[in-house]
Design an enzyme around this catalytic site. Structure first.
Site, PDB file in Angstrom:
ATOM      1  N   ASP A   1      16.340   8.302  42.280  1.00  0.00           N
ATOM      2  CA  ASP A   1      17.626   8.411  42.976  1.00  0.00           C
ATOM      3  C   ASP A   1      18.350   7.063  43.042  1.00  0.00           C
ATOM      4  O   ASP A   1      17.852   6.048  42.542  1.00  0.00           O
ATOM      5  CB  ASP A   1      17.364   8.990  44.384  1.00  0.00           C
ATOM      6  CG  ASP A   1      18.470   9.915  44.841  1.00  0.00           C
ATOM      7  OD1 ASP A   1      19.600   9.803  44.345  1.00  0.00           O
ATOM      8  OD2 ASP A   1      18.202  10.757  45.724  1.00  0.00           O
TER       9      ASP A   1
ATOM     10  N   ASP B   1      25.644  16.182  44.786  1.00  0.00           N
ATOM     11  CA  ASP B   1      24.716  17.303  45.000  1.00  0.00           C
ATOM     12  C   ASP B   1      25.358  18.693  44.938  1.00  0.00           C
ATOM     13  O   ASP B   1      26.499  18.890  45.337  1.00  0.00           O
ATOM     14  CB  ASP B   1      24.049  17.158  46.368  1.00  0.00           C
ATOM     15  CG  ASP B   1      23.114  15.958  46.413  1.00  0.00           C
ATOM     16  OD1 ASP B   1      23.045  15.216  45.418  1.00  0.00           O
ATOM     17  OD2 ASP B   1      22.456  15.771  47.442  1.00  0.00           O
TER      18      ASP B   1
END
Ligand code: GLA
Length: 440
Positions: free
Chosen positions: A160, A218
């Site tokens: 990430d 997302d």
């Protein structure tokens, strides 16, 4: 959980602001030849349904269900623990350690159990100093973390992009590259899944270092979000190839609410028809298909959608091409002569993916119906038509048409195909030229 969730959102927002406006020149990207991820990854991940509620027990439960539902046999092999598996501190040797309460036997023991089931364990870390939920990130510890993951029997790393240093915010390529090198030098095949949300145009350079890279922020289980992410990926086909794929984020089929939505937004989910469209489109776009649903609560329709062998085969096609948009019909206004809905009032679309071998394509006929809602009188089945010439076939070729959602041959056609498509629905087809005519 609520503190870590808000810090997560804050760091996400800050990072997004800092990245705004940064331009990166296109680069020639070479494939990452680490032997894994030659086709898009198939698997399951904790984040979308369970957020930070991760544990060995959850992983084992879902892994067993992947096997007993038959999904593992269909290729869903990676079982990925997302954020929040970590202890808040590293050990005295600087190694990451798992939360001892939630993973009492450690990660190695878990990977061995999965291995015995024919599955592969994936894990999550972050290129920056902290993960998005505030756990220790890998910054400055790439080698030791890669070695730890290899020692634990990890086969997939989601990496990430929260809490970057100033230098990494300016250019995250060296840091992502260091982890790539570190993973490769462990000697263990570990699929490297970069998750930097498409920032710094990572699709232009990530192929040289990673097996997949997120191209957007997302996903959550809401129709408009699915359509936005599809739109964001429509011009990226040139960057996909075996071993290197654009990642449109995880599969929301059967997911009830999202870790964000539960606290901040109304609980949402896709209808079964929307879920079917989402899955077909992600498959056609050669995105990794990483399931997010709770398999212990999965309705049969959700298992049927994600278990459709013919759609999976379209995604897993060996040529590794990504689909692209070949035709669309847009509709006009719904307010004062202007489209007010997201997606510019796109009405119907046709998406096409070239498949391996000769004269074969996957096609999704899509009734997006962005410009009206279920209560509108215009909420209706539409006929979507596409000439074969627009799909890459020579003008005079006869084409065999198969409906892969219905598992039904629709016959041999010439000129074009036209089929009724329900709103928010798709018809997903595989077309093959009859008699060996070449692509036009
Ligand atoms: C980021 C990623 C998500 C998830 C969370 C975990 O937002 O994009 O997919 O991994 O972090 O905190």
């Amino acid at each position: 959980m609520s503190t870590s969730l808000s810090s997560h959102i804050l760091s996400f927002a800050v990072t997004m602001m800092l990245f705004a406006g940064v331009e990166f020149a296109p680069q020639f990207a070479q494939g990452l030849e680490n032997g894994v991820g030659r086709t898009p990854a198939l698997g399951w991940n904790t984040w979308n349904q369970f957020g930070c509620n991760v544990s060995a027990a959850l992983i084992l439960e879902q892994a067993r269900l992947l096997v007993s539902t038959g999904l593992a046999e269909k290729g869903y092999k990676y079982v990925n623990i997302d954020d929040c598996w970590q202890n808040h501190t590293r050990d005295s040797h600087g190694k990451l350690q798992a939360d001892a309460k939630r993973f009492p036997d450690g990660i190695s023991a878990l990977s061995k159990e999965l291995d015995a089931m024919g599955l592969l364990l994936g894990i999550y870390s972050d290129v920056g100093t902290k993960t998005c939920a505030g756990y220790p990130g890998s910054s400055g510890s790439y080698e030791i973390d890669a070695a730890t993951f290899a020692e634990w029997g990890i086969s997939y790393l989601k990496f990430d992009t929260c809490s970057l240093t100033a230098a990494e915010r300016k250019d995250p390529r060296p840091a992502y590259g260091e982890m790539s090198t570190a993973l490769n030098s462990t000697g263990r095949p570990i699929l490297y899944s970069m998750c930097n949300w498409g920032q710094h145009k990572s699709y232009q350079w990530a192929g040289g270092m990673a097996n997949s890279w997120r191209t957007t922020e997302d996903i959550w289980p809401q129709w408009q979000r699915v359509v936005e992410l599809l739109e964001a990926n429509k011009d990226l086909a040139q960057y996909a190839r075996p071993g290197a794929f654009n990642d449109m984020d995880m599969i929301e089929v059967g997911v009830n609410g999202h870790v964000f939505n539960q606290k901040l937004l109304p609980r949402t989910k896709l209808t079964s028809r929307e879920a079917e469209s989402h899955f077909s489109l992600w498959a056609l776009m050669s995105s990794p298909l990483i399931l997010g649903l709770d398999l212990s609560q999965a309705p049969q329709w959700a298992l049927d959608i994600v278990g459709n062998d013919e759609v999976i085969a379209m995604n897993q096609d060996a040529a590794g091409h990504q689909g692209n948009l070949v035709a669309e019909v847009k509709h006009g206004s719904i307010l004062g002569g202007k489209c007010v809905s997201l997606g510019n009032c796109t009405h119907t679309q046709v998406w096409r993916k070239q498949l391996a071998g000769v004269q074969s394509v996957g096609v999704v006929l899509f009734n997006r119906g962005d410009d009206w809602t279920e209560n509108s009188p215009k909420w209706q089945v539409e006929t979507v038509q596409i000439p074969f010439s627009k799909l890459g076939f020579a003008a005079d070729v006869s084409v065999h048409v198969r409906d892969v959602l219905e598992h039904k041959d629709l016959g041999v056609m010439t000129g074009s195909v036209a089929l009724p498509v329900p709103p928010h629905g798709v018809r997903t087809l595989v077309l093959k030229a009859v008699g060996g005519a070449a692509y036009a």
